[in-house]
Design a protein around this motif. Sequence first.
Motif, PDB file in Angstrom:
ATOM      1  N   GLU A 160      31.069  34.031  12.329  1.00  0.00           N
ATOM      2  CA  GLU A 160      30.751  35.456  12.249  1.00  0.00           C
ATOM      3  C   GLU A 160      31.865  36.312  12.837  1.00  0.00           C
ATOM      4  O   GLU A 160      32.169  37.394  12.329  1.00  0.00           O
ATOM      5  N   PHE A 195      37.665  36.274   2.562  1.00  0.00           N
ATOM      6  CA  PHE A 195      38.242  37.395   1.806  1.00  0.00           C
ATOM      7  C   PHE A 195      37.670  37.420   0.398  1.00  0.00           C
ATOM      8  O   PHE A 195      37.307  38.477  -0.130  1.00  0.00           O
ATOM      9  N   ARG A 217      34.594  36.336  10.276  1.00  0.00           N
ATOM     10  CA  ARG A 217      34.199  37.177   9.138  1.00  0.00           C
ATOM     11  C   ARG A 217      34.338  38.663   9.494  1.00  0.00           C
ATOM     12  O   ARG A 217      34.795  39.474   8.678  1.00  0.00           O
ATOM     13  N   GLN A 218      33.968  39.026  10.716  1.00  0.00           N
ATOM     14  CA  GLN A 218      34.113  40.411  11.153  1.00  0.00           C
ATOM     15  C   GLN A 218      35.583  40.803  11.190  1.00  0.00           C
ATOM     16  O   GLN A 218      35.945  41.925  10.801  1.00  0.00           O
ATOM     17  N   GLN A 247      34.421  38.943   0.120  1.00  0.00           N
ATOM     18  CA  GLN A 247      34.447  40.405   0.197  1.00  0.00           C
ATOM     19  C   GLN A 247      34.975  41.028  -1.094  1.00  0.00           C
ATOM     20  O   GLN A 247      35.245  42.225  -1.149  1.00  0.00           O
ATOM     21  N   VAL A 260      37.959  39.598   9.329  1.00  0.00           N
ATOM     22  CA  VAL A 260      38.379  39.771   7.929  1.00  0.00           C
ATOM     23  C   VAL A 260      37.959  41.148   7.425  1.00  0.00           C
ATOM     24  O   VAL A 260      38.746  41.866   6.786  1.00  0.00           O
ATOM     25  N   GLU A 261      36.734  41.542   7.720  1.00  0.00           N
ATOM     26  CA  GLU A 261      36.246  42.857   7.288  1.00  0.00           C
ATOM     27  C   GLU A 261      37.069  43.977   7.916  1.00  0.00           C
ATOM     28  O   GLU A 261      37.343  44.993   7.266  1.00  0.00           O
ATOM     29  N   GLU A 262      37.486  43.789   9.156  1.00  0.00           N
ATOM     30  CA  GLU A 262      38.298  44.805   9.837  1.00  0.00           C
ATOM     31  C   GLU A 262      39.684  44.914   9.206  1.00  0.00           C
ATOM     32  O   GLU A 262      40.236  46.018   9.090  1.00  0.00           O
ATOM     33  N   ILE A 291      40.429  44.262   6.064  1.00  0.00           N
ATOM     34  CA  ILE A 291      40.231  44.947   4.783  1.00  0.00           C
ATOM     35  C   ILE A 291      40.043  46.443   4.997  1.00  0.00           C
ATOM     36  O   ILE A 291      40.627  47.268   4.286  1.00  0.00           O
ATOM     37  N   ALA A 292      39.249  46.808   5.999  1.00  0.00           N
ATOM     38  CA  ALA A 292      39.003  48.224   6.282  1.00  0.00           C
ATOM     39  C   ALA A 292      40.273  48.936   6.699  1.00  0.00           C
ATOM     40  O   ALA A 292      40.530  50.086   6.301  1.00  0.00           O
ATOM     41  N   ARG A 330      42.447  49.483   3.607  1.00  0.00           N
ATOM     42  CA  ARG A 330      41.872  50.555   2.791  1.00  0.00           C
ATOM     43  C   ARG A 330      42.040  51.917   3.461  1.00  0.00           C
ATOM     44  O   ARG A 330      42.180  52.939   2.784  1.00  0.00           O
TER      45      ARG A 330
END
Length: 206
Positions: free
Chosen positions: A183, A26, A186-187, A29, A189-191, A193-194, A197
Amino acid sequence: MKRRRPYRLGLTGSIGMGKSTTAAMFAGQGVPVWDADAVVHGLYAPGGAGVAVIGELVPEAIRRGGVDRDTLRAAVAADPGLLPVLEERVHPLVRNDREAFLQQNAEAEILLFDIPLLYETCAETWLDGVAVVTAPVEVQRARVMERPGMSDLTLEHILARQIPDAEKRLRADFVIRTDLGLESARQAVEEVIAEIRGGKRGHLDA
């Protein structure tokens, strides 16, 4: 016009589930991270605000100007009534640090609060959402047993203080698996956050 405050995301998980690694993702990012354990370590270090508090309650735990956490744990194990007294004295110091973090990062979109005993301390009441890190029991155990000084009995005692992983997952807003490789985590985590948002963004200031 009222301003939206940052989305307060809690991060938790049982021992050995990969919470610290996930928190670092996090941070990678661009999400500011408040680490409850790190705050306590700072309070117990030489010169920390918690040293005097512990010194009053458990004098033998003070070594070289700081708190010896092994001695403190032994004292708590020997006197179960000591823990709530310690929490009553130390938690306000932790809360003050958290409030300072909130003020310093008031313009951020998302803030992450890394709290090992999140549900156990009812921290979800002041958070907007909770992400739980998880992994199969055999993976968890293998990770924990690699730590210095860890034993079956120690692990049992730690898990006895923690809400079971299955219950955490049921209560969570987001679940992040950490047994599928870095990986994949990490993906995830990105999801998270998305998604925040995209629709779960903060709250208007009162």
